[in-house]
Design a protein around this motif. Structure first.
Motif, PDB file in Angstrom:
ATOM      1  N   LYS A   1       0.410  -1.144   0.754  1.00  0.00           N
ATOM      2  CA  LYS A   1      -0.170  -0.160  -0.232  1.00  0.00           C
ATOM      3  C   LYS A   1       0.601   1.044   0.060  1.00  0.00           C
ATOM      4  N   ILE A   2       0.275   2.420  -0.354  1.00  0.00           N
ATOM      5  CA  ILE A   2       1.391   3.880  -1.291  1.00  0.00           C
ATOM      6  C   ILE A   2       0.225   4.503   0.303  1.00  0.00           C
ATOM      7  N   PHE A   3       0.720   5.575   0.866  1.00  0.00           N
ATOM      8  CA  PHE A   3       0.116   6.138   1.823  1.00  0.00           C
ATOM      9  C   PHE A   3       0.406   7.722   1.175  1.00  0.00           C
ATOM     10  N   ASP A   4       0.319   8.121   1.540  1.00  0.00           N
ATOM     11  CA  ASP A   4       0.699  10.239   1.678  1.00  0.00           C
ATOM     12  C   ASP A   4       0.660  10.812   2.642  1.00  0.00           C
ATOM     13  N   ARG A   5       0.638  12.008   3.262  1.00  0.00           N
ATOM     14  CA  ARG A   5       0.362  13.104   4.626  1.00  0.00           C
ATOM     15  C   ARG A   5      -0.457  13.273   4.001  1.00  0.00           C
ATOM     16  N   ASP A   6      -1.808  13.590   4.528  1.00  0.00           N
ATOM     17  CA  ASP A   6      -2.478  15.221   4.672  1.00  0.00           C
ATOM     18  C   ASP A   6      -1.898  16.588   4.862  1.00  0.00           C
TER      19      ASP A   6
END
Length: 69
Positions: free
Chosen positions: A40-45
Motif C-alpha cells: 500500500k502507498i500512503f501520503d500525508r494530508d
C-alpha cells in the motif's frame, strides 16, 4: 558449494538464465516460482496524517541451482 539463487523480474529472463547455468553443469534444486507481493502507498494530508493512496503489486521469479560435482 553454496547454491545459486536466480532472481529476475520477467519469466523468460529467468528461464534463459537457468538454461545457461544448466548448460554449464548446474542442476535445479528449487524450481522456477513466481513470488508476488502486495503493498500500500500512503501520503500525508494537510494535518500530517497518513492517507491511503493506492495498492501496489510486484512480483519476481526465483529459482535455486547448485553445481553438480
Amino acid at each position: 558449494m553454496k547454491p545459486i539463487t536466480i532472481t529476475r523480474q520477467r519469466k523468460h529472463e529467468a528461464e534463459q538464465a537457468i538454461s545457461d547455468l544448466v548448460a554449464r553443469g548446474f542442476e535445479v534444486v528449487f524450481p522456477l516460482t513466481e513470488i508476488s507481493r502486495d503493498g500500500k502507498i500512503f501520503d500525508r494530508d494537510s494535518f500530517n496524517r497518513q492517507v491511503f493512496v493506492q495498492n501496489t503489486h510486484s512480483s519476481c521469479w526465483k529459482a535455486k541451482l547448485r553445481k553438480v560435482d
